[in-house]
Scaffold this motif. Structure first.
Motif, PDB file in Angstrom:
ATOM      1  N   ARG A  64      45.818   1.255 -25.385  1.00 55.46           N
ATOM      2  CA  ARG A  64      47.020   2.035 -25.106  1.00 55.46           C
ATOM      3  C   ARG A  64      47.864   2.203 -26.374  1.00 55.46           C
ATOM      4  NH1 ARG A  64      49.948   6.081 -23.848  1.00 55.46           N
ATOM      5  NH2 ARG A  64      52.063   5.632 -23.095  1.00 55.46           N
ATOM      6  N   ILE A  65      47.965   1.158 -27.178  1.00 52.03           N
ATOM      7  CA  ILE A  65      48.747   1.242 -28.407  1.00 52.03           C
ATOM      8  C   ILE A  65      48.093   2.214 -29.390  1.00 52.03           C
ATOM      9  CG2 ILE A  65      49.667  -0.065 -30.369  1.00 52.03           C
ATOM     10  CD1 ILE A  65      49.689  -2.546 -28.539  1.00 52.03           C
ATOM     11  N   VAL A  66      46.759   2.171 -29.491  1.00 53.79           N
ATOM     12  CA  VAL A  66      46.042   3.098 -30.366  1.00 53.79           C
ATOM     13  C   VAL A  66      46.285   4.540 -29.923  1.00 53.79           C
ATOM     14  CG1 VAL A  66      43.757   3.895 -31.088  1.00 53.79           C
ATOM     15  CG2 VAL A  66      44.266   1.447 -31.046  1.00 53.79           C
ATOM     16  N   ALA A  67      46.144   4.798 -28.622  1.00 57.40           N
ATOM     17  CA  ALA A  67      46.356   6.152 -28.106  1.00 57.40           C
ATOM     18  C   ALA A  67      47.785   6.612 -28.338  1.00 57.40           C
ATOM     19  CB  ALA A  67      46.010   6.199 -26.616  1.00 57.40           C
ATOM     20  N   LEU A  68      48.729   5.728 -28.116  1.00 55.17           N
ATOM     21  CA  LEU A  68      50.141   6.060 -28.305  1.00 55.17           C
ATOM     22  C   LEU A  68      50.423   6.396 -29.770  1.00 55.17           C
ATOM     23  CD1 LEU A  68      52.978   6.272 -27.147  1.00 55.17           C
ATOM     24  CD2 LEU A  68      53.204   3.796 -27.393  1.00 55.17           C
ATOM     25  N   ALA A  69      49.867   5.597 -30.693  1.00 58.38           N
ATOM     26  CA  ALA A  69      50.060   5.868 -32.116  1.00 58.38           C
ATOM     27  C   ALA A  69      49.500   7.236 -32.490  1.00 58.38           C
ATOM     28  CB  ALA A  69      49.399   4.775 -32.956  1.00 58.38           C
ATOM     29  N   GLU A  70      48.343   7.568 -31.943  1.00 56.65           N
ATOM     30  CA  GLU A  70      47.744   8.873 -32.235  1.00 56.65           C
ATOM     31  C   GLU A  70      48.621  10.008 -31.711  1.00 56.65           C
ATOM     32  OE1 GLU A  70      45.049   9.670 -34.056  1.00 56.65           O
ATOM     33  OE2 GLU A  70      44.953   7.552 -34.597  1.00 56.65           O
ATOM     34  N   GLU A  71      49.173   9.839 -30.524  1.00 57.97           N
ATOM     35  CA  GLU A  71      50.064  10.866 -29.971  1.00 57.97           C
ATOM     36  C   GLU A  71      51.292  11.059 -30.847  1.00 57.97           C
ATOM     37  OE1 GLU A  71      51.097   9.691 -26.032  1.00 57.97           O
ATOM     38  OE2 GLU A  71      49.006   9.523 -25.366  1.00 57.97           O
ATOM     39  N   LEU A  72      51.855   9.963 -31.302  1.00 58.53           N
ATOM     40  CA  LEU A  72      53.058  10.041 -32.127  1.00 58.53           C
ATOM     41  C   LEU A  72      52.750  10.647 -33.494  1.00 58.53           C
ATOM     42  CD1 LEU A  72      54.587   6.569 -31.209  1.00 58.53           C
ATOM     43  CD2 LEU A  72      55.459   8.817 -30.514  1.00 58.53           C
TER      44      LEU A  72
ATOM     45  N   ASP B 240      52.646  14.335 -33.314  1.00 59.54           N
ATOM     46  CA  ASP B 240      53.992  14.916 -33.361  1.00 59.54           C
ATOM     47  C   ASP B 240      54.550  14.913 -34.784  1.00 59.54           C
ATOM     48  OD1 ASP B 240      53.879  15.289 -30.632  1.00 59.54           O
ATOM     49  OD2 ASP B 240      54.955  13.435 -30.154  1.00 59.54           O
ATOM     50  N   VAL B 241      54.277  13.838 -35.536  1.00 59.30           N
ATOM     51  CA  VAL B 241      54.732  13.787 -36.925  1.00 59.30           C
ATOM     52  C   VAL B 241      54.068  14.894 -37.739  1.00 59.30           C
ATOM     53  CG1 VAL B 241      54.694  12.423 -39.057  1.00 59.30           C
ATOM     54  CG2 VAL B 241      55.240  11.312 -36.888  1.00 59.30           C
ATOM     55  N   ALA B 242      52.760  15.065 -37.567  1.00 58.65           N
ATOM     56  CA  ALA B 242      52.030  16.101 -38.299  1.00 58.65           C
ATOM     57  C   ALA B 242      52.561  17.489 -37.959  1.00 58.65           C
ATOM     58  CB  ALA B 242      50.537  16.005 -37.970  1.00 58.65           C
ATOM     59  N   LYS B 243      52.866  17.696 -36.685  1.00 59.27           N
ATOM     60  CA  LYS B 243      53.417  18.988 -36.265  1.00 59.27           C
ATOM     61  C   LYS B 243      54.776  19.231 -36.909  1.00 59.27           C
ATOM     62  CE  LYS B 243      54.681  21.614 -32.124  1.00 59.27           C
ATOM     63  NZ  LYS B 243      54.792  21.577 -30.635  1.00 59.27           N
ATOM     64  N   LYS B 244      55.604  18.206 -36.930  1.00 62.58           N
ATOM     65  CA  LYS B 244      56.942  18.344 -37.521  1.00 62.58           C
ATOM     66  C   LYS B 244      56.835  18.625 -39.022  1.00 62.58           C
ATOM     67  CE  LYS B 244      60.148  15.900 -35.726  1.00 62.58           C
ATOM     68  NZ  LYS B 244      61.045  14.803 -35.287  1.00 62.58           N
TER      69      LYS B 244
ATOM     70  N   MET C 271      60.690   6.487 -38.948  1.00 60.59           N
ATOM     71  CA  MET C 271      61.421   5.545 -38.095  1.00 60.59           C
ATOM     72  C   MET C 271      61.590   6.135 -36.703  1.00 60.59           C
ATOM     73  SD  MET C 271      62.891   2.857 -37.188  1.00 60.59           S
ATOM     74  CE  MET C 271      63.690   1.616 -38.154  1.00 60.59           C
ATOM     75  N   THR C 272      62.269   7.260 -36.600  1.00 61.54           N
ATOM     76  CA  THR C 272      62.543   7.833 -35.276  1.00 61.54           C
ATOM     77  C   THR C 272      61.296   8.448 -34.640  1.00 61.54           C
ATOM     78  OG1 THR C 272      63.225   9.932 -36.297  1.00 61.54           O
ATOM     79  CG2 THR C 272      64.950   8.314 -35.858  1.00 61.54           C
ATOM     80  N   ASP C 273      60.319   8.844 -35.453  1.00 64.17           N
ATOM     81  CA  ASP C 273      59.142   9.531 -34.919  1.00 64.17           C
ATOM     82  C   ASP C 273      57.957   8.611 -34.635  1.00 64.17           C
ATOM     83  OD1 ASP C 273      60.563  11.900 -35.184  1.00 64.17           O
ATOM     84  OD2 ASP C 273      59.760  12.332 -37.175  1.00 64.17           O
ATOM     85  N   LEU C 274      57.988   7.368 -35.177  1.00 63.63           N
ATOM     86  CA  LEU C 274      56.844   6.477 -34.997  1.00 63.63           C
ATOM     87  C   LEU C 274      57.261   5.015 -34.805  1.00 63.63           C
ATOM     88  CD1 LEU C 274      53.749   5.938 -35.046  1.00 63.63           C
ATOM     89  CD2 LEU C 274      53.952   5.682 -37.542  1.00 63.63           C
TER      90      LEU C 274
ATOM     91  N   ALA D 248      47.306   4.280 -38.655  1.00 62.77           N
ATOM     92  CA  ALA D 248      47.306   5.675 -38.205  1.00 62.77           C
ATOM     93  C   ALA D 248      47.923   6.585 -39.263  1.00 62.77           C
ATOM     94  CB  ALA D 248      48.070   5.794 -36.889  1.00 62.77           C
ATOM     95  N   VAL D 249      48.993   6.131 -39.903  1.00 64.93           N
ATOM     96  CA  VAL D 249      49.614   6.920 -40.971  1.00 64.93           C
ATOM     97  C   VAL D 249      48.669   7.055 -42.158  1.00 64.93           C
ATOM     98  CG1 VAL D 249      51.488   6.990 -42.667  1.00 64.93           C
ATOM     99  CG2 VAL D 249      51.970   6.336 -40.299  1.00 64.93           C
TER     100      VAL D 249
END
Length: 422
Positions: A117-125, A128-132, A142-145, A367-368
């Motif tokens: 679940r943590i791996v999947a959550l990190a990928e989702e976040l 969003d960072v890549a999109k931003k 900080m606020t995005d991950l 992930a980063v």
């Protein structure tokens, strides 16, 4: 026995701008234990030597119980109900009983179950960072991950409804503020919310820790009362969320501020686990341990401590003690992977969620490094400096001496072309 100190040392006058510089100054003075007054006006002994802090963390003569405080100690500004009958403020044997309940949340099998679940959550976040980054050219790790990942994990473990997680975070941050008014308001709001949540889990149990604690019995077959469940939840929130947020952000900040030094980690994220332990030592979120009170007169690192005196063990200073760690402000090859640091404490009060924190940090940072290896810090150090130290200190930090976290990790994509292969 040391020379009598007649006036408190003004440690906190210059602490908040750069605590690591303050630690260097304190170590250079050769005084391992000094009398201070905290920003809240509380007189205390401030312990900075690594060996003395280790001793203090394990010494049963230093109690967490408020009943052992001397007459000069002022009670905390926030509502004491949040930590009454808590693993944070109790000593064995009551601490041991409550710790067993808390340990269920961080059992190895639980952590293992959470990993996907943590791996999947990190990928989702990271998506969003890549999109931003693609849309605006900048993002805030900080606020995005760093903030949402541990918050969502702990909220799901406790069964906090999705629509209340923003409030959960805001109140948790407020409870750690130096401002007494913010502490009181945040603590009162948290008490009200958690009381409602405990009742909801009592009426309709779910697959979460709150529901488990509501139904659980201790080793003598006794249930945990409402106050104990409230305190367990508070500890899990602060210990399992806020500290991990700061450690993820601090690790990313440290790596990005010195990309040249850690080029091998960016090129091969499998090198990350060894480096992480040094980053926990250098940038651990907990700078000062929870206040302790002497239950009798005794001596600590040559200083006489009187019964009832408050003692603050400086985890941050201990982790940068040059007598324990040569070149203490640097990542050292010979220390890679070593867990000799005190980032998670020691003794009976060692952080029960330390393995979850390590897992979250590694997954988030990996992930980063894997998905966005060409990030750079989007900060402007003073006077045009570009040293790693100046880059790290160009971001704002929470003004705190207990749990200190970066408030932002602004990043942008490095637009320089990839070096050509020769």
């Amino acid at each position: 026995m040391t020379t009598e100190q007649t006036t408190p040392d003004p440690v906190f006058d210059t602490f908040f701008d750069d605590p690591h510089a303050k630690y260097r100054e304190l170590h250079a003075s050769g005084c391992p234990v000094r009398k201070v007054v905290t920003p809240q006006g509380i007189p205390a002994w401030f312990v900075t030597e690594h060996e003395a802090v280790r001793q203090g963390l394990r010494d049963p003569r230093l109690s967490r119980r408020l009943e052992n405080a001397g007459p000069d100690y002022q009670r905390a500004a926030g509502p004491t109900q949040l930590l009454a009958k808590s693993v944070v403020t109790e000593d064995p044997p009551e601490h041991t009983r409550l710790r067993r309940a808390l340990n269920q949340a961080f059992a190895p099998r639980t952590i293992k179950r959470l990993e996907p679940r943590i791996v999947a959550l990190a990928e989702e976040l990271i998506d969003d960072v890549a999109k931003k980054l693609a849309e605006t050219g900048r993002a805030d790790l900080m606020t995005d991950l760093a903030l949402p990942l541990p918050l969502i994990v702990i909220a799901e473990m406790l069964g906090v409804p999705v629509e209340r997680r923003a409030d959960f975070q805001r109140w948790g941050d407020g409870m750690l503020a130096l401002d007494a008014k913010v502490q009181k308001e945040s603590g009162a709001a948290m008490i009200g919310f958690l009381g409602e949540l405990v009742q909801a889990k009592t009426d309709n149990p779910g697959d979460d820790m709150l529901s488990y604690w509501v139904a659980a019995r201790d080793q003598d077959g006794n249930p945990y009362d409402a106050q104990e469940i409230l305190s367990l939840t508070t500890v899990m929130l602060v210990g399992g969320y806020d500290t991990s947020v700061g450690m993820i952000a601090g690790t990313l900040l440290g790596l990005l501020a010195d990309r040249e030094r850690f080029a091998d980690v960016f090129e091969d994220p499998d090198r990350l686990p060894g480096v992480l332990e040094e980053f926990l030592r250098l940038y651990g979120t907990v700078h000062t341990g929870v206040r302790r009170f002497a239950t009798e007169d005794f001596e600590l690192a040559g200083q006489d401590i009187a019964k009832g005196d408050a003692v603050l063990l400086s985890i941050g200073a201990a982790n940068r003690d040059p007598n324990r760690y040569p070149n203490p402000d640097e990542v050292a090859e010979e220390r890679l992977g070593s867990r000799s640091h005190l980032a998670f404490g020691l003794g009976p009060h060692i952080c029960p969620g330390n393995e979850l924190a390590r897992l979250e940090i590694e997954i988030a940072v990996r992930a980063v490094l894997t998905r966005l290896p060409r990030l750079r810090l989007a900060v402007s150090p003073s006077e045009g400096e570009t040293s790693p130290h100046s880059l790290r200190h160009a971001v704002p930090y929470r003004r705190a001496y207990f749990i200190r976290v970066p408030l932002a990790v602004p990043v942008e994509l490095d637009t320089l072309p990839e070096p050509s292969a020769s």
